[in-house]
Enzyme design. Structure first.
Site, PDB file in Angstrom:
ATOM      1  N   CYS A  80      -6.503  -0.474   8.979  1.00 17.13           N
ATOM      2  CA  CYS A  80      -6.234  -0.155   7.575  1.00 17.13           C
ATOM      3  C   CYS A  80      -4.737  -0.305   7.344  1.00 17.13           C
ATOM      4  O   CYS A  80      -3.947   0.484   7.859  1.00 17.13           O
ATOM      5  CB  CYS A  80      -6.695   1.264   7.231  1.00 17.13           C
TER       6      CYS A  80
ATOM      7  N   HIS B  13     -13.138  -9.478   7.085  1.00 16.73           N
ATOM      8  CA  HIS B  13     -12.955  -9.693   5.650  1.00 16.73           C
ATOM      9  C   HIS B  13     -13.584 -11.004   5.202  1.00 16.73           C
ATOM     10  O   HIS B  13     -13.504 -12.018   5.894  1.00 16.73           O
ATOM     11  CB  HIS B  13     -11.468  -9.724   5.296  1.00 16.73           C
TER      12      HIS B  13
ATOM     13  N   GLU C  93     -14.694  -2.208  -0.050  1.00 11.01           N
ATOM     14  CA  GLU C  93     -14.542  -1.890   1.370  1.00 11.01           C
ATOM     15  C   GLU C  93     -15.839  -1.335   1.947  1.00 11.01           C
ATOM     16  O   GLU C  93     -16.494  -0.488   1.332  1.00 11.01           O
ATOM     17  CB  GLU C  93     -13.413  -0.868   1.563  1.00 11.01           C
TER      18      GLU C  93
ATOM     19  N   GLY D 198      -7.233  -6.278   3.302  1.00 10.52           N
ATOM     20  CA  GLY D 198      -7.863  -7.195   2.363  1.00 10.52           C
ATOM     21  C   GLY D 198      -6.854  -8.098   1.687  1.00 10.52           C
ATOM     22  O   GLY D 198      -7.102  -9.286   1.461  1.00 10.52           O
TER      23      GLY D 198
END
Length: 283
Positions: free
Chosen positions: A75, A168, A217, A229
């Site tokens: 993250c 992703h 997400e 992202g």
């Protein structure tokens, strides 16, 4: 049981941060879900856990849990909050630290201007690294870079695949306001081609250095920003030839800037990190 925590946010992506450098982290999935619940708990997109390192070359371990209680690999917005947290709490006096995530080492750094820079590592476009099993999906090449498509509501939606330590898929759209972020995001997140699910970014490009993004997400739904992202969207856009470094993307929670010099090199992510409050919750 009472749990002390700090609420933080990076471009609107919000977190509950726990210091587990002295006591082991032992919350259950149910307890994580309660703390992250926006009606019955604190409310957060993710829970971030600071743990001590077992290596002299690594400063801390960094663990991330989504709203649904599942642990994830990475993250970027959380990493910026992480380095600010360990400095504010006196856990280190280093402005640049080395942090071990589930899959890799990242290096967040407090900048003199108040922004935070994170070396997010090297992006991978190898499907197996996400993991992504595109068997049977339509495919094409754009400037030698491969894309895939999923059929949804009567049309094909083309996307790029990228691992930033977590998976992703990025979909380029012409009108972000009217893009089916929730419906298509949830559909792709749970598509069988992604065995561990996937985060889904929807990117609208303004010019070669600027754009706008919304991210669905996995395990959290749409968030106000997603650092990894943004990294995935920027690097795949550069590979596809319609954007150049540096890339600044407007998220619903604020702007993030990314620099990347090409394959085999790391992505640098720049953005804010804000402490909201300290408190405790009885779970």
């Amino acid at each position: 049981m009472k749990v002390k925590f700090t609420k933080m946010e990076g471009a609107g992506n919000d977190f509950v941060v726990l210091d587990c450098t002295k006591e082991p982290f032992n919350l259950t999935d149910k307890q994580i879900r309660k703390i992250c619940d926006r009606h019955f708990g604190v409310g957060a997109d993710q829970m971030l856990v600071v743990e001590a390192s077992n290596s002299p070359w690594i400063d801390f371990r960094y663990r991330i849990f989504n709203q649904d209680g599942g642990e994830v690999e990475q993250c970027g917005n959380g990493a910026r909050c992480f380095v600010k947290y360990v400095n504010e709490k006196g856990l280190t006096d280093k402005k640049r630290i080395r942090v071990q995530t589930v899959r890799e080492i990242i290096e967040p750094e407090l900048m003199p201007n108040g922004q935070v820079k994170v070396d997010m590592g090297v992006p991978s476009f190898v499907p197996a690294d996400l993991p992504f099993v595109p068997r049977g999906l339509p495919t094409r090449e754009v400037k030698g870079f491969r894309q895939w498509a999923v059929p949804f509501e009567g049309r094909l939606w083309w996307f790029s695949a990228c691992s930033m330590g977590n998976p992703h898929a990025t979909v380029k759209v012409d009108d972000l306001d009217n893009a089916p972020v929730h419906k298509l995001g949830k559909f792709i997140e749970n598509h069988p081609a992604f065995p561990k699910r996937v985060n889904v970014g929807f990117l609208e490009v303004f010019d070669r250095n600027h754009g706008r993004i919304r991210v669905w997400e996995r395990g959290a739904g749409e968030t106000l920003a997603c650092g990894t992202g943004n990294c995935a969207a920027a690097t795949t856009s550069i590979e596809l030839g319609f954007m150049d470094s540096p890339v600044t993307l407007r998220n619903q929670g604020g702007n993030l800037t990314l620099t990347w010099e090409g394959e085999g090199l790391p992505v640098d992510l720049y953005g804010p990190a804000v402490t909201v409050f300290d408190s405790e919750i009885d779970i």
